[in-house]
Motif scaffolding. Structure first.
Motif, PDB file in Angstrom:
ATOM      1  N   ALA A 375       0.809  -1.229   0.000  1.00 45.24           N
ATOM      2  CA  ALA A 375       0.000   0.000   0.000  1.00 45.24           C
ATOM      3  C   ALA A 375       0.833   1.267   0.000  1.00 45.24           C
ATOM      4  CB  ALA A 375      -0.927   0.003   1.226  1.00 45.24           C
ATOM      5  N   GLY A 378      -0.043   3.582  -2.814  1.00 42.87           N
ATOM      6  CA  GLY A 378      -1.457   3.803  -3.063  1.00 42.87           C
ATOM      7  C   GLY A 378      -2.083   2.811  -4.022  1.00 42.87           C
ATOM      8  N   GLU A 381      -5.506   0.245  -0.973  1.00 42.53           N
ATOM      9  CA  GLU A 381      -5.971   1.161   0.074  1.00 42.53           C
ATOM     10  C   GLU A 381      -5.416   0.713   1.431  1.00 42.53           C
ATOM     11  OE1 GLU A 381      -7.918   4.617   1.165  1.00 42.53           O
ATOM     12  OE2 GLU A 381      -7.688   3.753  -0.838  1.00 42.53           O
ATOM     13  N   GLN A 383      -5.187  -0.399   5.048  1.00 42.23           N
ATOM     14  CA  GLN A 383      -6.183  -0.915   5.984  1.00 42.23           C
ATOM     15  C   GLN A 383      -5.714  -0.842   7.440  1.00 42.23           C
ATOM     16  OE1 GLN A 383      -9.193  -1.809   4.948  1.00 42.23           O
ATOM     17  NE2 GLN A 383      -8.636  -1.416   2.810  1.00 42.23           N
ATOM     18  N   GLN A 391       3.334   4.889   4.237  1.00 41.19           N
ATOM     19  CA  GLN A 391       3.027   5.705   3.061  1.00 41.19           C
ATOM     20  C   GLN A 391       3.410   7.164   3.299  1.00 41.19           C
ATOM     21  OE1 GLN A 391      -1.185   6.596   1.808  1.00 41.19           O
ATOM     22  NE2 GLN A 391      -0.723   5.064   0.248  1.00 41.19           N
TER      23      GLN A 391
END
Length: 490
Positions: A375, A378, A381, A383, A391
């Motif tokens: 993730a 991107g 998504e 979680q 990120q």
């Protein structure tokens, strides 16, 4: 004569024995009487003790009987009192029941009178009042929800800025621009000829074995190694330095030194990976992943060293995770391994995110770490909080001033393309790429576009930039519609 003496002695002995027997009998009689007397006294004493104990127990039983009688009398009195109270409660209950029936009759009478005056039944009045209350409450609830949402958003933004600023302050990183060339110093210019060799055989052998170009020009006492692969360039540099120190430069020796340099570099990369893992205090990372981390020291992304970037992302993510009270080890682990796919993506087809996810799955990393890696750009998504932190840390590390660079030509082309995309839309008057290409401001013609069109224009420009342009980080699009009314007083 002797016989007489013997008989006399025997008679004397018999008398003495009889005397002894008599005394013994007297003494036994005396002891017997004494024992009987003591036994009688003991029996008398035991009887006295028993009688005393019996008297005490009898007294105790009498006291207990007296207390039981007193309790029984008290319970009887309480029972009489409760009976009197119960009788009083029954009277009051009957009285309250009569009053309640009277109130119900009055209520029914008043309700009938109110229905007659208002012209509404009780059901209609109830529905009207409930509808009114519901409408007022809806508006009040919406206002309060909006206020709470704004307050929470402000507090969340403030807290997020504090956490990010603390993480950035606690993680200071130095950046050195990575290039595609390495310079090897020479002891003298005479060494250049030996490196070239007869008819260039030495330089051809070194270039063939390492895949790196050797540039030997007028630069004094230096040879330049040029190559896009930092690992190959490092092998060539180490091999060339060994050859210069050894002094024996010929194709066979070059091949031997290149092989030796390759082995030393493999060991050095493993040590670099171990050092990174040890610096972050992580444990249980597979040795193959440690080797790949070491290879990242010789990989760059927009001029930024990938291993230094990974260490910074792990530190930032771990610091923010500690502030938020989530799993620090997962955040650090995912931050360190998030770009591990870049160590092999020139050998394996596919984006580095997918390659990295496949690698960490193969070497048994936890599902939380795998998800955070998948993730971080991107593509998936986030979680978990740890995934969102990795990120954010990746974006912070890439956005530090001086962290990443690109060639001037590519930079200028990107800015020109950015303005060209904006100017291609109808109604755009002028556009300016600013903030090193991270922001573009667009002036529109107010007579051709209204406020609603401006929003659609911004979304259209963003979509076209995402489809047509490659760029690091993000680009902020600002569309400005300005209306001016100018008049002159004469």
């Amino acid at each position: 004569m002797r016989r007489l003496l013997a008989e006399a002695r025997i008679a004397s002995a018999e008398q003495e024995a009889a005397k002894i027997v008599e005394e013994a009998q007297k003494e036994a009689e005396a002891q017997k009487r004494e024992a009987l007397l003591e036994a009688k006294e003991e029996v008398h004493r035991l009887r006295s003790d028993w009688e005393k104990e019996v008297r005490e127990r009898r007294n105790e039983i009498q006291r207990l009987e007296k207390r039981l009688v007193q309790r029984e009398e008290a319970l009887d009195r309480k029972a009489e009192s409760l009976e009197r109270r119960e009788s009083g409660f029954q009277d009051k209950e009957q009285e309250l029941q009569r009053e309640y029936e009277e109130l119900q009759k009055m209520k029914e009478k008043e309700l009938t009178e109110l229905e007659r005056i208002s012209g509404l039944s009780s059901e209609m009045a109830r529905e009207f009042i409930l509808a009114r209350v519901e409408q007022e409450n809806k508006r009040e609830i919406a206002i309060r929800l909006k206020e709470a949402e704004n307050r929470l958003r402000e507090e969340a933004d403030k807290r997020a800025k504090e956490i990010i600023s603390q993480a950035i302050q606690r993680c200071s990183a130095d950046y050195v621009a990575e290039t595609t060339v390495s310079v090897v110093p020479l002891p003298s210019d005479e060494m250049k000829g030996r490196i070239i060799g007869r008819e260039g055989r030495n330089i051809r052998a070194l270039e063939t074995l390492t895949g790196v170009d050797l540039i030997i020009d007028d630069t004094p006492e230096a040879v330049i190694l040029s190559g896009f692969d930092p690992i190959r360039r490092e092998v060539a540099r180490m091999a060339l330095e060994k050859l210069i120190v050894d002094g024996r430069i010929h194709p066979a020796r070059i091949e031997e030194m290149v092989e030796k340099a390759q082995k030393e570099l493999d060991q050095k990369m493993f040590e670099e990976g171990e050092h990174a893992v040890f610096e972050l205090g992580l444990h249980g990372i597979h040795s193959e992943l440690i080797k790949l981390l070491g290879r990242l020291k010789y990989r760059t992304s927009y001029g930024q060293n990938v291993l230094a970037h990974s260490l910074e992302v792990a530190t930032l993510a771990g610091t923010m995770a500690a502030e938020l009270g989530v799993d620090v080890q997962v955040a650090k682990r995912a931050g360190l391994l998030h770009d591990v796919g870049k160590a092999t993506n020139h050998e394996v087809e596919g984006p580095h995110v997918a390659i990295g996810v496949e690698l960490v799955k193969r070497y048994r990393e936890s599902p939380a770490v795998v998800h955070a890696i998948s993730a971080h750009h991107g593509d998936v998504e986030p979680q978990t909080v740890e995934a969102a932190l990795v990120q954010a840390a990746d974006a912070i590390s890439a956005a530090r001033p001086g962290a990443r660079r690109e060639t001037l030509e590519a930079y200028l082309k990107r800015l020109e393309k950015l303005e060209e995309i904006a100017n291609s839309f109808a109604g755009v008057e002028k556009s300016f790429a600013i903030q090193a290409g991270r922001e573009i401001r667009i002036m529109v013609k107010p007579d051709q576009l209204d406020d609603a069109d401006v929003t659609l224009l911004a979304k259209g420009i963003v979509q076209k930039i995402e489809n047509d342009l490659e760029y690091p980080g993000y680009i902020k699009v600002i569309v400005i519609r300005e209306v001016r009314a100018v008049e002159y007083a004469k």
